[in-house]
Design an enzyme around this catalytic site. Sequence first.
Site, PDB file in Angstrom:
ATOM      1  N   HIS A   1       0.860  -1.182   0.000  1.00  0.00           N
ATOM      2  CA  HIS A   1       0.000   0.000   0.000  1.00  0.00           C
ATOM      3  C   HIS A   1       0.901   1.238   0.000  1.00  0.00           C
ATOM      4  O   HIS A   1       2.066   1.191   0.429  1.00  0.00           O
ATOM      5  CB  HIS A   1      -0.905   0.000   1.236  1.00  0.00           C
ATOM      6  CG  HIS A   1      -2.048  -0.975   1.143  1.00  0.00           C
ATOM      7  ND1 HIS A   1      -3.164  -0.910   1.946  1.00  0.00           N
ATOM      8  CD2 HIS A   1      -2.239  -2.042   0.322  1.00  0.00           C
ATOM      9  CE1 HIS A   1      -3.991  -1.890   1.642  1.00  0.00           C
ATOM     10  NE2 HIS A   1      -3.465  -2.598   0.656  1.00  0.00           N
TER      11      HIS A   1
ATOM     12  N   CYS B 219      -2.259  -0.285   7.397  1.00  0.00           N
ATOM     13  CA  CYS B 219      -1.420   0.914   7.344  1.00  0.00           C
ATOM     14  C   CYS B 219      -1.513   1.701   8.644  1.00  0.00           C
ATOM     15  O   CYS B 219      -0.532   2.303   9.093  1.00  0.00           O
ATOM     16  CB  CYS B 219      -1.818   1.767   6.150  1.00  0.00           C
ATOM     17  SG  CYS B 219      -1.473   0.925   4.571  1.00  0.00           S
TER      18      CYS B 219
ATOM     19  N   CYS C  94      -5.866   2.170   5.802  1.00  0.00           N
ATOM     20  CA  CYS C  94      -6.590   0.947   6.182  1.00  0.00           C
ATOM     21  C   CYS C  94      -6.008   0.432   7.500  1.00  0.00           C
ATOM     22  O   CYS C  94      -4.979   0.922   7.968  1.00  0.00           O
ATOM     23  CB  CYS C  94      -6.456  -0.100   5.079  1.00  0.00           C
ATOM     24  SG  CYS C  94      -4.866  -0.989   5.112  1.00  0.00           S
TER      25      CYS C  94
ATOM     26  N   GLU D 221       0.995   3.875   1.875  1.00  0.00           N
ATOM     27  CA  GLU D 221       1.509   4.298   3.183  1.00  0.00           C
ATOM     28  C   GLU D 221       2.663   3.406   3.640  1.00  0.00           C
ATOM     29  O   GLU D 221       3.655   3.876   4.180  1.00  0.00           O
ATOM     30  CB  GLU D 221       0.384   4.254   4.235  1.00  0.00           C
ATOM     31  CG  GLU D 221      -0.813   5.158   3.928  1.00  0.00           C
ATOM     32  CD  GLU D 221      -1.928   4.435   3.195  1.00  0.00           C
ATOM     33  OE1 GLU D 221      -1.620   3.588   2.314  1.00  0.00           O
ATOM     34  OE2 GLU D 221      -3.095   4.717   3.488  1.00  0.00           O
TER      35      GLU D 221
END
Lengths: 163, 163
Positions: B60, B93, B90, B62
Amino acid sequence: MNKDHVMQDDDRRLLLMAVEMAMQGVRNGGGPFGAVIVRNGAAIAEAHNRVVLNRDPTAHAEIQAIRLASTRLGTHDLSDCMLYSSCEPCPMCLGALYWAGITRVVFACDRRDAEQAGFSDKLIYEELDRDPAARKVEFVRMTDVGGQDVFAAWEALEDKVRY
Amino acid sequence: MNKDHVMQDDDRRLLLMAVEMAMQGVRNGGGPFGAVIVRNGAAIAEAHNRVVLNRDPTAHAEIQAIRLASTRLGTHDLSDCMLYSSCEPCPMCLGALYWAGITRVVFACDRRDAEQAGFSDKLIYEELDRDPAARKVEFVRMTDVGGQDVFAAWEALEDKVRY
């Protein structure tokens, strides 16, 4: 021997591998956590925590094992895999295993054992339940910066790979 | 101009960088998410989602930005850093940013926007709240595999680096 016993023997053998990886972590300057990704009954990736070794806060054993398994299988989709971990996955690792599509998790110690050893994820569980604006870490939302345009551009892509 | 306005201008500028990274993700075959790590007012790491590109379910935006910032700073401790993200982090993260010690998060779209674009983390939030034994993904605990011995070995280490 019935099928349940075979499964329990397999689980024990594979979980012992994860615990042995955790011991290797202690010996190698990593953190005391180990994980193994299993596919069709065979270990395809083993890892221990490397947060301090790699200078990477995301390098938990489970994340390392998931990344290694994905590289080896050539896909982000581990929905035919299981995770064996020396300790209950923290919220970061739980999120990772759900995104990976992992279908079964076997673990030894739990979050209370980890907390006693100095690795508490209690704050993270608490904060996840809070509205972003009410968290201890400051979460600020700004809605007028074109964020929606990105999703619109994504939707308009014809060759996007959904996952 | 008062201090609040200066901060808001800085936030807007840095969040626009995160949104631009998300747009680059869409253009480059990544996912439609971007993130920037900021230290002392300056961007030190920028990334977009690379799950499909890298064949890595943990990639992801992040996580990528946190890993890049950690590598560049040479430490897993980002407690003097802030995270700017095109979308609400999410649970994976969020866990990562708490482990990194990040102190402030600014984001644009939220989890509902992401869900409409086909990226729902609702199940993960729901599962985190459930007792492991009650989750949709099977979580099995086995307590007799020496898991506690690992923490005892860790405690006995004299030169361990706690984090």
